[in-house]
Write a protein that holds these residues in place. Structure first.
Motif, PDB file in Angstrom:
ATOM      1  N   ALA A 134      53.959  51.738  48.978  1.00  0.00           N
ATOM      2  CA  ALA A 134      55.414  52.299  49.377  1.00  0.00           C
ATOM      3  C   ALA A 134      55.632  53.585  48.513  1.00  0.00           C
ATOM      4  CB  ALA A 134      56.303  51.343  49.089  1.00  0.00           C
ATOM      5  N   GLU A 135      55.039  53.704  47.343  1.00  0.00           N
ATOM      6  CA  GLU A 135      55.232  54.737  46.530  1.00  0.00           C
ATOM      7  C   GLU A 135      54.431  56.115  47.055  1.00  0.00           C
ATOM      8  OE1 GLU A 135      56.325  55.935  42.072  1.00  0.00           O
ATOM      9  OE2 GLU A 135      54.911  54.189  42.085  1.00  0.00           O
ATOM     10  N   TYR A 136      53.195  55.704  47.388  1.00  0.00           N
ATOM     11  CA  TYR A 136      52.319  56.861  47.992  1.00  0.00           C
ATOM     12  C   TYR A 136      53.117  57.583  49.197  1.00  0.00           C
ATOM     13  CZ  TYR A 136      47.912  58.835  50.089  1.00  0.00           C
ATOM     14  OH  TYR A 136      46.928  59.504  50.553  1.00  0.00           O
ATOM     15  N   ALA A 137      53.457  56.360  50.140  1.00  0.00           N
ATOM     16  CA  ALA A 137      54.168  57.090  51.275  1.00  0.00           C
ATOM     17  C   ALA A 137      55.386  57.769  50.807  1.00  0.00           C
ATOM     18  CB  ALA A 137      54.729  55.857  52.242  1.00  0.00           C
ATOM     19  N   GLN A 138      56.141  57.447  50.094  1.00  0.00           N
ATOM     20  CA  GLN A 138      57.503  58.251  49.403  1.00  0.00           C
ATOM     21  C   GLN A 138      57.058  59.565  48.854  1.00  0.00           C
ATOM     22  OE1 GLN A 138      60.495  57.067  49.682  1.00  0.00           O
ATOM     23  NE2 GLN A 138      61.313  58.977  49.251  1.00  0.00           N
ATOM     24  N   ILE A 139      55.866  59.722  48.125  1.00  0.00           N
ATOM     25  CA  ILE A 139      55.360  60.961  47.622  1.00  0.00           C
ATOM     26  C   ILE A 139      54.995  61.927  49.002  1.00  0.00           C
ATOM     27  CG2 ILE A 139      53.360  62.045  46.569  1.00  0.00           C
ATOM     28  CD1 ILE A 139      53.049  59.629  44.570  1.00  0.00           C
ATOM     29  N   VAL A 140      54.060  61.281  49.749  1.00  0.00           N
ATOM     30  CA  VAL A 140      53.786  62.086  50.940  1.00  0.00           C
ATOM     31  C   VAL A 140      55.100  62.747  51.728  1.00  0.00           C
ATOM     32  CG1 VAL A 140      52.733  61.993  53.376  1.00  0.00           C
ATOM     33  CG2 VAL A 140      51.603  60.920  51.292  1.00  0.00           C
ATOM     34  N   HIS A 141      56.107  61.782  51.766  1.00  0.00           N
ATOM     35  CA  HIS A 141      57.283  62.234  52.465  1.00  0.00           C
ATOM     36  C   HIS A 141      57.902  63.349  51.804  1.00  0.00           C
ATOM     37  CE1 HIS A 141      60.495  61.090  55.553  1.00  0.00           C
ATOM     38  NE2 HIS A 141      61.523  61.212  54.500  1.00  0.00           N
ATOM     39  N   ALA A 146      60.870  67.338  52.325  1.00  0.00           N
ATOM     40  CA  ALA A 146      61.931  67.888  51.387  1.00  0.00           C
ATOM     41  C   ALA A 146      61.193  69.052  50.592  1.00  0.00           C
ATOM     42  CB  ALA A 146      62.046  66.938  50.310  1.00  0.00           C
ATOM     43  N   ALA A 147      59.839  69.546  50.859  1.00  0.00           N
ATOM     44  CA  ALA A 147      59.258  70.756  50.475  1.00  0.00           C
ATOM     45  C   ALA A 147      59.235  70.606  49.015  1.00  0.00           C
ATOM     46  CB  ALA A 147      59.970  71.814  50.963  1.00  0.00           C
ATOM     47  N   ARG A 148      58.813  69.386  48.398  1.00  0.00           N
ATOM     48  CA  ARG A 148      58.940  69.357  47.093  1.00  0.00           C
ATOM     49  C   ARG A 148      57.294  69.747  46.675  1.00  0.00           C
ATOM     50  NH1 ARG A 148      63.643  66.927  45.297  1.00  0.00           N
ATOM     51  NH2 ARG A 148      64.436  65.591  46.746  1.00  0.00           N
ATOM     52  N   THR A 149      56.977  69.965  45.268  1.00  0.00           N
ATOM     53  CA  THR A 149      55.968  70.165  44.701  1.00  0.00           C
ATOM     54  C   THR A 149      55.312  68.821  44.543  1.00  0.00           C
ATOM     55  OG1 THR A 149      56.690  70.380  42.400  1.00  0.00           O
ATOM     56  CG2 THR A 149      56.382  72.526  43.707  1.00  0.00           C
ATOM     57  N   ASP A 155      58.144  62.511  40.910  1.00  0.00           N
ATOM     58  CA  ASP A 155      59.155  62.024  40.166  1.00  0.00           C
ATOM     59  C   ASP A 155      60.007  61.224  41.000  1.00  0.00           C
ATOM     60  OD1 ASP A 155      58.167  63.128  37.669  1.00  0.00           O
ATOM     61  OD2 ASP A 155      59.304  64.910  37.885  1.00  0.00           O
ATOM     62  N   VAL A 156      60.356  61.978  42.210  1.00  0.00           N
ATOM     63  CA  VAL A 156      61.463  61.179  43.019  1.00  0.00           C
ATOM     64  C   VAL A 156      61.007  59.997  43.481  1.00  0.00           C
ATOM     65  CG1 VAL A 156      62.358  61.387  45.334  1.00  0.00           C
ATOM     66  CG2 VAL A 156      62.391  63.351  44.007  1.00  0.00           C
ATOM     67  N   ALA A 157      59.524  59.885  43.944  1.00  0.00           N
ATOM     68  CA  ALA A 157      58.916  58.339  44.002  1.00  0.00           C
ATOM     69  C   ALA A 157      59.268  57.460  43.074  1.00  0.00           C
ATOM     70  CB  ALA A 157      57.651  58.572  44.783  1.00  0.00           C
ATOM     71  N   ILE A 158      58.935  57.913  41.499  1.00  0.00           N
ATOM     72  CA  ILE A 158      58.918  56.768  40.706  1.00  0.00           C
ATOM     73  C   ILE A 158      60.491  56.349  40.715  1.00  0.00           C
ATOM     74  CG2 ILE A 158      58.923  56.892  38.148  1.00  0.00           C
ATOM     75  CD1 ILE A 158      56.494  58.400  38.221  1.00  0.00           C
ATOM     76  N   ALA A 159      61.192  57.096  40.700  1.00  0.00           N
ATOM     77  CA  ALA A 159      62.646  56.869  40.825  1.00  0.00           C
ATOM     78  C   ALA A 159      63.084  55.883  41.778  1.00  0.00           C
ATOM     79  CB  ALA A 159      63.866  58.046  40.902  1.00  0.00           C
ATOM     80  N   HIS A 160      62.548  55.977  43.102  1.00  0.00           N
ATOM     81  CA  HIS A 160      62.870  55.201  44.233  1.00  0.00           C
ATOM     82  C   HIS A 160      62.322  53.942  43.897  1.00  0.00           C
ATOM     83  CE1 HIS A 160      64.699  57.397  47.345  1.00  0.00           C
ATOM     84  NE2 HIS A 160      64.155  58.608  46.793  1.00  0.00           N
ATOM     85  N   VAL A 161      60.867  53.898  43.296  1.00  0.00           N
ATOM     86  CA  VAL A 161      60.428  52.634  43.263  1.00  0.00           C
ATOM     87  C   VAL A 161      60.899  51.647  42.085  1.00  0.00           C
ATOM     88  CG1 VAL A 161      58.420  53.101  41.678  1.00  0.00           C
ATOM     89  CG2 VAL A 161      57.972  51.486  43.592  1.00  0.00           C
ATOM     90  N   ALA A 163      64.032  51.001  41.560  1.00  0.00           N
ATOM     91  CA  ALA A 163      65.029  50.178  42.051  1.00  0.00           C
ATOM     92  C   ALA A 163      64.329  48.644  42.679  1.00  0.00           C
ATOM     93  CB  ALA A 163      65.687  50.690  43.314  1.00  0.00           C
ATOM     94  N   GLU A 164      63.037  48.904  42.749  1.00  0.00           N
ATOM     95  CA  GLU A 164      62.472  47.643  43.463  1.00  0.00           C
ATOM     96  C   GLU A 164      62.076  46.538  42.407  1.00  0.00           C
ATOM     97  OE1 GLU A 164      62.009  47.265  46.629  1.00  0.00           O
ATOM     98  OE2 GLU A 164      62.813  48.937  47.168  1.00  0.00           O
ATOM     99  N   ARG A 165      62.044  45.276  42.739  1.00  0.00           N
ATOM    100  CA  ARG A 165      61.512  44.121  41.493  1.00  0.00           C
ATOM    101  C   ARG A 165      60.305  44.254  41.634  1.00  0.00           C
ATOM    102  NH1 ARG A 165      63.417  37.770  42.546  1.00  0.00           N
ATOM    103  NH2 ARG A 165      62.124  37.140  40.623  1.00  0.00           N
ATOM    104  N   GLY A 166      59.850  44.076  40.451  1.00  0.00           N
ATOM    105  CA  GLY A 166      58.229  44.064  40.260  1.00  0.00           C
ATOM    106  C   GLY A 166      57.584  45.208  40.305  1.00  0.00           C
ATOM    107  N   HIS A 167      58.215  46.309  39.826  1.00  0.00           N
ATOM    108  CA  HIS A 167      57.599  47.672  39.998  1.00  0.00           C
ATOM    109  C   HIS A 167      56.802  48.140  38.710  1.00  0.00           C
ATOM    110  CE1 HIS A 167      60.187  49.696  37.031  1.00  0.00           C
ATOM    111  NE2 HIS A 167      61.125  48.713  37.372  1.00  0.00           N
ATOM    112  N   GLY A 168      56.865  47.296  37.802  1.00  0.00           N
ATOM    113  CA  GLY A 168      56.269  47.485  36.437  1.00  0.00           C
ATOM    114  C   GLY A 168      54.774  48.215  36.401  1.00  0.00           C
ATOM    115  N   GLU A 169      53.773  47.469  37.061  1.00  0.00           N
ATOM    116  CA  GLU A 169      52.637  48.081  37.069  1.00  0.00           C
ATOM    117  C   GLU A 169      52.454  49.394  37.713  1.00  0.00           C
ATOM    118  OE1 GLU A 169      49.416  43.968  36.760  1.00  0.00           O
ATOM    119  OE2 GLU A 169      50.499  44.358  38.561  1.00  0.00           O
ATOM    120  N   VAL A 170      53.085  49.353  38.493  1.00  0.00           N
ATOM    121  CA  VAL A 170      52.980  50.597  39.656  1.00  0.00           C
ATOM    122  C   VAL A 170      53.547  51.759  38.717  1.00  0.00           C
ATOM    123  CG1 VAL A 170      53.714  52.056  41.638  1.00  0.00           C
ATOM    124  CG2 VAL A 170      52.895  49.424  41.653  1.00  0.00           C
ATOM    125  N   SER A 171      54.522  51.728  38.216  1.00  0.00           N
ATOM    126  CA  SER A 171      55.334  52.675  37.634  1.00  0.00           C
ATOM    127  C   SER A 171      54.665  52.869  36.506  1.00  0.00           C
ATOM    128  CB  SER A 171      56.792  52.250  37.250  1.00  0.00           C
ATOM    129  OG  SER A 171      57.537  52.044  38.304  1.00  0.00           O
TER     130      SER A 171
END
Length: 290
Positions: A134-141, A146-149, A155-161, A163-171
């Motif tokens: 999900a984080e990878y898809a959010q980065i691509v999106h 959003a024309a982000r670098t 940074d945006v994807a980390i903020a989104h993830v 909020a999800e339960r169990g995000h520790g290893e990914v973050s």
């Protein structure tokens, strides 16, 4: 995914359509034989699904039915699947869901992270597996719409993830990749391997992201992403996708493209996803929907 997203229907459309088309893909005679070792005892063979008569142009391309090295846990989860919405009942966190999640970033979804989670949980029951996807898809999106670098998108994807339960290893894995990319240490294979083996989704994403952040050219980033002893085909695909999105900075080497299998098909599918479903008779004939 193009077909499932065709009529812009309500939330379950993408995951339902993805599973339905996966079942068609798995119902060939060859896959019935190959899937046998992964079926649960007493569950029987994977349900045979015949494609609808008007299934679109992709179903008829036999080369798209080839098995592309899915791992055993993914096949086992699909072999046991009986309900569209039921998540996989396993502790699977490999990079398999991650590797099929980039296209979700191209769909015009209000919440790509949530849709990717639903699709990834069809085969991956552990949060690290489906949240990395999900984080990878959010980065691509974020890069595409959003024309982000890439650093901004991460940074945006980390903020989104978060909020999800169990995000520790990914973050944590993604933050390590960002810190390493910001360091002044010269990128090299030995340094890449400090991020892990890429056998799990979080580690594969961290290596792919790191190599994309430090790349000086497409060739440099791609070669760095596969020059390690871990799951390098996965990290190479992640880095290649992130570099390919930055068309103003990186260009794919034409000598590489000339040897790309199914190039015209890949370009056609990518264009369909980026343009979106047009709703005309011509579009419906190409992609009738789920």
């Amino acid at each position: 995914m193009v077909r499932a997203n065709g009529e812009r229907s309500i939330r379950p459309a993408v995951s339902d359509g993805l599973l339905g088309n996966t079942q068609i893909w798995l119902s060939s005679e060859d896959f019935q034989r190959r899937m046998a070792p992964y079926a649960n005892p007493g569950a029987g063979a994977v349900r045979r699904v015949r494609p609808p008569r008007d299934s679109g142009w992709r179903i008829g391309n036999k080369r798209l039915h080839a098995r592309r090295a899915p791992n055993g846990e993914t096949l086992r989860a699909l072999a046991a699947k009986r309900e569209h919405e039921a998540p996989a009942f396993n502790d699977h966190k490999s990079c398999g869901a991650l590797m099929r999640s980039a296209p979700f970033g191209f769909l015009r979804l209000e919440n790509p992270l949530r849709q990717t989670v639903e699709a990834a949980r069809l085969t991956h029951g552990r949060s690290t597996g489906y949240l990395a996807a999900a984080e990878y898809a959010q980065i691509v999106h974020e890069i595409v719409y959003a024309a982000r670098t890439p650093p901004e998108a991460i940074d945006v994807a980390i903020a989104h993830v978060q909020a999800e339960r169990g995000h520790g290893e990914v973050s944590r894995a993604l933050r390590r990749a960002v810190r390493l990319a910001k360091s002044e240490t010269e990128p090299k294979a030995a340094l890449t391997e400090t991020l892990g083996t890429a056998r799990s989704g979080d580690l594969a994403l961290s290596i792919g992201v790191y190599c994309a952040l430090v790349a000086t050219s497409f060739k440099h980033g791609a070669r760095l992403s596969v020059d390690h002893s871990g799951d390098n085909d996965s990290t190479g695909a992640i880095t290649g996708a992130l570099l390919g999105l930055q068309v103003d900075r990186f260009r794919l080497p034409q000598t590489w493209l000339r040897h790309l299998e199914l190039r015209r098909v890949i370009e056609a599918v990518a264009n369909d996803m980026l343009i979106g479903y047009g709703g005309s008779d011509a579009w419906f004939k190409r992609d009738p929907g789920g």
